[in-house]
Scaffold this motif. Sequence first.
Motif, PDB file in Angstrom:
ATOM      1  N   ARG A  49      14.069  25.202 -12.044  1.00  0.00           N
ATOM      2  CA  ARG A  49      14.148  23.655 -12.477  1.00  0.00           C
ATOM      3  C   ARG A  49      14.877  22.964 -11.266  1.00  0.00           C
ATOM      4  NH1 ARG A  49      17.599  22.831 -17.728  1.00  0.00           N
ATOM      5  NH2 ARG A  49      19.323  23.630 -16.264  1.00  0.00           N
ATOM      6  N   GLU A  50      15.884  23.394 -10.557  1.00  0.00           N
ATOM      7  CA  GLU A  50      16.454  22.739  -9.739  1.00  0.00           C
ATOM      8  C   GLU A  50      15.624  22.253  -8.422  1.00  0.00           C
ATOM      9  OE1 GLU A  50      19.586  21.312  -9.856  1.00  0.00           O
ATOM     10  OE2 GLU A  50      19.553  21.952 -11.901  1.00  0.00           O
ATOM     11  N   HIS A  51      14.832  23.286  -8.173  1.00  0.00           N
ATOM     12  CA  HIS A  51      13.978  23.007  -6.950  1.00  0.00           C
ATOM     13  C   HIS A  51      12.943  21.969  -7.351  1.00  0.00           C
ATOM     14  CE1 HIS A  51      11.088  24.065  -3.839  1.00  0.00           C
ATOM     15  NE2 HIS A  51      10.219  24.004  -4.685  1.00  0.00           N
ATOM     16  N   VAL A  52      12.297  22.143  -8.708  1.00  0.00           N
ATOM     17  CA  VAL A  52      11.316  21.010  -9.032  1.00  0.00           C
ATOM     18  C   VAL A  52      11.962  19.840  -9.076  1.00  0.00           C
ATOM     19  CG1 VAL A  52       9.884  20.426 -10.880  1.00  0.00           C
ATOM     20  CG2 VAL A  52       9.930  22.673 -10.167  1.00  0.00           C
ATOM     21  N   LYS A  53      13.482  19.622  -9.724  1.00  0.00           N
ATOM     22  CA  LYS A  53      13.958  18.334  -9.702  1.00  0.00           C
ATOM     23  C   LYS A  53      14.099  17.839  -8.264  1.00  0.00           C
ATOM     24  CE  LYS A  53      18.323  18.347 -10.799  1.00  0.00           C
ATOM     25  NZ  LYS A  53      19.635  18.574 -11.781  1.00  0.00           N
ATOM     26  N   SER A  54      14.538  18.786  -7.361  1.00  0.00           N
ATOM     27  CA  SER A  54      14.653  18.189  -5.929  1.00  0.00           C
ATOM     28  C   SER A  54      13.450  17.551  -5.379  1.00  0.00           C
ATOM     29  CB  SER A  54      15.253  19.187  -5.191  1.00  0.00           C
ATOM     30  OG  SER A  54      15.446  19.030  -3.810  1.00  0.00           O
ATOM     31  N   GLN A  55      12.372  18.348  -5.734  1.00  0.00           N
ATOM     32  CA  GLN A  55      11.213  17.669  -5.385  1.00  0.00           C
ATOM     33  C   GLN A  55      10.793  16.273  -5.706  1.00  0.00           C
ATOM     34  OE1 GLN A  55       8.335  20.761  -6.015  1.00  0.00           O
ATOM     35  NE2 GLN A  55       8.042  21.148  -4.066  1.00  0.00           N
ATOM     36  N   PHE A  56      11.209  16.264  -7.017  1.00  0.00           N
ATOM     37  CA  PHE A  56      10.970  14.987  -7.636  1.00  0.00           C
ATOM     38  C   PHE A  56      11.882  13.825  -7.309  1.00  0.00           C
ATOM     39  CE2 PHE A  56      12.554  12.044 -10.850  1.00  0.00           C
ATOM     40  CZ  PHE A  56      11.661  11.284 -11.364  1.00  0.00           C
ATOM     41  N   ASN A  57      13.056  14.378  -6.960  1.00  0.00           N
ATOM     42  CA  ASN A  57      14.231  13.266  -6.492  1.00  0.00           C
ATOM     43  C   ASN A  57      13.529  12.859  -4.966  1.00  0.00           C
ATOM     44  OD1 ASN A  57      17.011  12.379  -6.668  1.00  0.00           O
ATOM     45  ND2 ASN A  57      17.201  13.519  -4.827  1.00  0.00           N
ATOM     46  N   ASP A  58      13.049  13.728  -4.074  1.00  0.00           N
ATOM     47  CA  ASP A  58      12.723  13.407  -2.869  1.00  0.00           C
ATOM     48  C   ASP A  58      11.822  12.354  -2.780  1.00  0.00           C
ATOM     49  OD1 ASP A  58      14.458  14.957  -1.798  1.00  0.00           O
ATOM     50  OD2 ASP A  58      13.148  16.648  -1.429  1.00  0.00           O
ATOM     51  N   ASP A  59      10.555  12.672  -3.790  1.00  0.00           N
ATOM     52  CA  ASP A  59       9.694  11.475  -4.047  1.00  0.00           C
ATOM     53  C   ASP A  59      10.233  10.193  -4.586  1.00  0.00           C
ATOM     54  OD1 ASP A  59       7.793  13.261  -3.109  1.00  0.00           O
ATOM     55  OD2 ASP A  59       7.149  13.892  -4.935  1.00  0.00           O
ATOM     56  N   ALA A  60      11.176  10.438  -5.590  1.00  0.00           N
ATOM     57  CA  ALA A  60      11.591   9.075  -6.164  1.00  0.00           C
ATOM     58  C   ALA A  60      12.323   8.171  -5.273  1.00  0.00           C
ATOM     59  CB  ALA A  60      12.496   9.560  -7.318  1.00  0.00           C
ATOM     60  N   VAL A  61      12.875   8.860  -4.363  1.00  0.00           N
ATOM     61  CA  VAL A  61      14.057   8.523  -3.509  1.00  0.00           C
ATOM     62  C   VAL A  61      13.090   7.574  -2.404  1.00  0.00           C
ATOM     63  CG1 VAL A  61      15.471   8.647  -1.558  1.00  0.00           C
ATOM     64  CG2 VAL A  61      15.932   9.683  -3.598  1.00  0.00           C
ATOM     65  N   LEU A  81      10.083   6.550  -2.853  1.00  0.00           N
ATOM     66  CA  LEU A  81       9.376   5.321  -3.538  1.00  0.00           C
ATOM     67  C   LEU A  81      10.682   4.319  -3.704  1.00  0.00           C
ATOM     68  CD1 LEU A  81       7.415   3.691  -5.322  1.00  0.00           C
ATOM     69  CD2 LEU A  81       7.930   5.131  -7.392  1.00  0.00           C
ATOM     70  N   TYR A  82      11.879   4.674  -4.149  1.00  0.00           N
ATOM     71  CA  TYR A  82      13.085   3.618  -4.214  1.00  0.00           C
ATOM     72  C   TYR A  82      13.103   2.853  -2.884  1.00  0.00           C
ATOM     73  CZ  TYR A  82      17.627   1.829  -4.592  1.00  0.00           C
ATOM     74  OH  TYR A  82      18.907   1.052  -4.768  1.00  0.00           O
ATOM     75  N   ARG A 123       0.890  -1.202  -0.009  1.00  0.00           N
ATOM     76  CA  ARG A 123       0.111  -0.028  -0.139  1.00  0.00           C
ATOM     77  C   ARG A 123       0.819   1.155   0.138  1.00  0.00           C
ATOM     78  NH1 ARG A 123      -5.494   1.883   0.218  1.00  0.00           N
ATOM     79  NH2 ARG A 123      -5.154   3.876   0.226  1.00  0.00           N
ATOM     80  N   ARG A 124       1.896   1.294   0.861  1.00  0.00           N
ATOM     81  CA  ARG A 124       2.969   2.457   0.818  1.00  0.00           C
ATOM     82  C   ARG A 124       3.679   2.691  -0.503  1.00  0.00           C
ATOM     83  NH1 ARG A 124       8.241   1.783   3.696  1.00  0.00           N
ATOM     84  NH2 ARG A 124       6.881   0.589   5.078  1.00  0.00           N
ATOM     85  N   VAL A 125       3.762   1.740  -1.116  1.00  0.00           N
ATOM     86  CA  VAL A 125       4.459   1.699  -2.592  1.00  0.00           C
ATOM     87  C   VAL A 125       3.596   2.349  -3.454  1.00  0.00           C
ATOM     88  CG1 VAL A 125       5.421   0.419  -4.375  1.00  0.00           C
ATOM     89  CG2 VAL A 125       6.387  -0.182  -2.095  1.00  0.00           C
ATOM     90  N   GLN A 126       2.372   1.674  -3.616  1.00  0.00           N
ATOM     91  CA  GLN A 126       1.409   2.507  -4.455  1.00  0.00           C
ATOM     92  C   GLN A 126       0.829   3.619  -4.134  1.00  0.00           C
ATOM     93  OE1 GLN A 126      -0.661  -1.535  -3.871  1.00  0.00           O
ATOM     94  NE2 GLN A 126      -1.061  -1.653  -6.006  1.00  0.00           N
ATOM     95  N   ASP A 127       0.776   4.025  -3.078  1.00  0.00           N
ATOM     96  CA  ASP A 127       0.667   5.483  -2.711  1.00  0.00           C
ATOM     97  C   ASP A 127       1.605   6.462  -3.042  1.00  0.00           C
ATOM     98  OD1 ASP A 127      -1.973   4.894  -1.468  1.00  0.00           O
ATOM     99  OD2 ASP A 127      -1.055   4.708   0.403  1.00  0.00           O
ATOM    100  N   GLN A 128       2.857   5.759  -2.834  1.00  0.00           N
ATOM    101  CA  GLN A 128       3.959   6.789  -3.392  1.00  0.00           C
ATOM    102  C   GLN A 128       4.009   6.993  -4.746  1.00  0.00           C
ATOM    103  OE1 GLN A 128       7.166   5.044  -1.055  1.00  0.00           O
ATOM    104  NE2 GLN A 128       6.789   5.953   0.686  1.00  0.00           N
ATOM    105  N   GLN A 129       3.551   5.831  -5.474  1.00  0.00           N
ATOM    106  CA  GLN A 129       3.644   5.941  -6.996  1.00  0.00           C
ATOM    107  C   GLN A 129       2.623   7.161  -7.175  1.00  0.00           C
ATOM    108  OE1 GLN A 129       2.538   1.678  -7.896  1.00  0.00           O
ATOM    109  NE2 GLN A 129       4.729   1.241  -8.205  1.00  0.00           N
ATOM    110  N   GLY A 130       1.659   7.137  -6.819  1.00  0.00           N
ATOM    111  CA  GLY A 130       0.863   8.117  -7.008  1.00  0.00           C
ATOM    112  C   GLY A 130       1.177   9.449  -6.788  1.00  0.00           C
ATOM    113  N   ASP A 131       1.971   9.724  -5.614  1.00  0.00           N
ATOM    114  CA  ASP A 131       2.315  10.888  -5.488  1.00  0.00           C
ATOM    115  C   ASP A 131       3.431  11.315  -6.546  1.00  0.00           C
ATOM    116  OD1 ASP A 131       0.946  11.179  -3.040  1.00  0.00           O
ATOM    117  OD2 ASP A 131       2.485  10.455  -1.757  1.00  0.00           O
ATOM    118  N   LEU A 132       4.132  10.374  -6.828  1.00  0.00           N
ATOM    119  CA  LEU A 132       5.335  10.778  -7.916  1.00  0.00           C
ATOM    120  C   LEU A 132       4.539  11.120  -9.125  1.00  0.00           C
ATOM    121  CD1 LEU A 132       8.426  10.718  -8.471  1.00  0.00           C
ATOM    122  CD2 LEU A 132       8.135   8.458  -9.173  1.00  0.00           C
ATOM    123  N   ALA A 133       3.301  10.319  -9.553  1.00  0.00           N
ATOM    124  CA  ALA A 133       2.726  10.589 -10.795  1.00  0.00           C
ATOM    125  C   ALA A 133       2.306  12.056 -10.866  1.00  0.00           C
ATOM    126  CB  ALA A 133       1.665   9.690 -10.892  1.00  0.00           C
TER     127      ALA A 133
END
Length: 553
Positions: A194-206, A208-209, A165-175
């Motif tokens: 761009r760097e700020h948004v990339k950092s947000q994406f990286n936080d969500d991706a990490v 999920l990873y 459940r945690r992984v699937q919710d985090q997939q939704g957040d990343l989407a």
Amino acid sequence: MFSTAILGVAASLSIPLVIRAVIDGPVVRRELDLLLPLGLLALALSLAEAGLVLMRRWAQSRAVSDLEATLRRDLYVRLQALPMDFHTRWQSGQLLSRVTVDLSTIRRFMGFGLLFLVINILQLVVVTILLLNLYWPLGIIVVAAAVPIIWMSLRFEKKYLAISRRVQDQQGDLATTIEESALGFRVIKAFGRREHVKSQFNDDAVKLYGSSIEKVRLASRFWTFLEVIPNLTLVIVLLLGALAVGNDTITLGTLVAFLTLMLSLIWPVASLGFILAMAQEAMTSADRITEILDTHPTITSGPDELTEPRGHLRFEGVGFRFSPDSPDVLHDINLDLPPGTTLALVGATGSGKTTLTALVPRLYDVTAGRITIDGHDVRDLTLPSLRSAVASAFDDPILFSMSVRENLTLGRPDATEEDIQQALEIAQATFANDLPWGLETRVGEQGMSLSGGQRQRLALARAVLARPAVLVLDDTLSALDVHTEALVEEALRNVLSETTGIVVAHRASTVMLADQVALLQGGTITHVGTHAELLATVPAYRNLLAAEEGVHA
């Protein structure tokens, strides 16, 4: 699907028994006359198993594909039926992941996991009974080996459910993060974020990873355990079985059949962890989808049809709040707009103008009082008849990733070419004819290939083309330059003379389109009159317009 699978298992489990008869008869006792019939029987069983597998896969693919298509359709229909307040609460990425990722997870389980979960359990039971009948001491060893597997499976199930459940919710957040970045790329580039948004994406991706790795580690430990126990049991059975054959306790054919049947358990046992993992993911996905399907629309069609609407619009003591615990956004709204009347709605930013206009087509429902069209409470009308009688154009125009023509005819699919061109002229949107493929030009996602003013004019043309009895213009001209605005307003005068109109206005030029002006303050209508009357008698009205137009008393 299940019938062919069960028959296939029966054919597969019969083959070791035929092999036992071959070894104990033609091989050991030299009964060669039985060799050909038994060989043909084994061949027939093998061919039958192959044919049943083919039939099962055909039935399986059709059934599962139909299931996925039906679920996706039902989910999309429910999303379309749910009201605005639902969509304002939910992130679009979470909804997208449910329609795509979660449905795919359910399809995979229904097409593979569920079938083999049932078949493998059936095979485990049947093979265990056969093993006990062949030689019960070795059968007891096999049954004993199943105890730690069942215990570990129960522990694994609870942990895997939570982490899935945690992984699937985090997939939704990343989407959601990816979607917002794609839609807001101009703002991101314009502000150099761009760097700020990339950092947000990286936080969500990490995140999920990390959760995905934890999920894989949990599953790998379980699958390793499932590999060790069967192999250890096989070694013990082989050793004890050989001793039993040497002591003439069982025949060689019985031992070979026992080992063959036991080897047929390796796949059901080894796949148990994988199938249980799929089951947990599917249960989580089903739970996430059920959250949407179990959300019932609060805005539903009434029983009445609005035939030949004239557009007599009344607000009778109308009030609205977003939730029972929130304060009133609107209260005690009373307006009477006879057919052909145009009302300019004026108020400060955040005063509730957009909310008030959204109540007419029932994007939200009133929480007090009522709104009527031609004497019918809008809640008693069917939604198709209401929304064919009311057309809206918003200050933030939404165009879809389709052709200009398809965008224009959303509210009136049967519009003629003459009707379309007339609507384009009224909205000063004839530029659409000069696009590379004319009205067949695709405008891209949300119409981002066009300017803001062009999108507003096309949205206005779409509303005009619908020929509604009630036309709602929510600050539709805000992105137009003064010259274009004047041309649009001049053309709109003829349209508004034939329909009931509500125009959200911030400029005096837009107010001049109206027969009456209503001032919205503190969540209610405080003054109603002509532009000249309010300008002369209401200081708050003068101040609002002065901020835009420099009008002074």
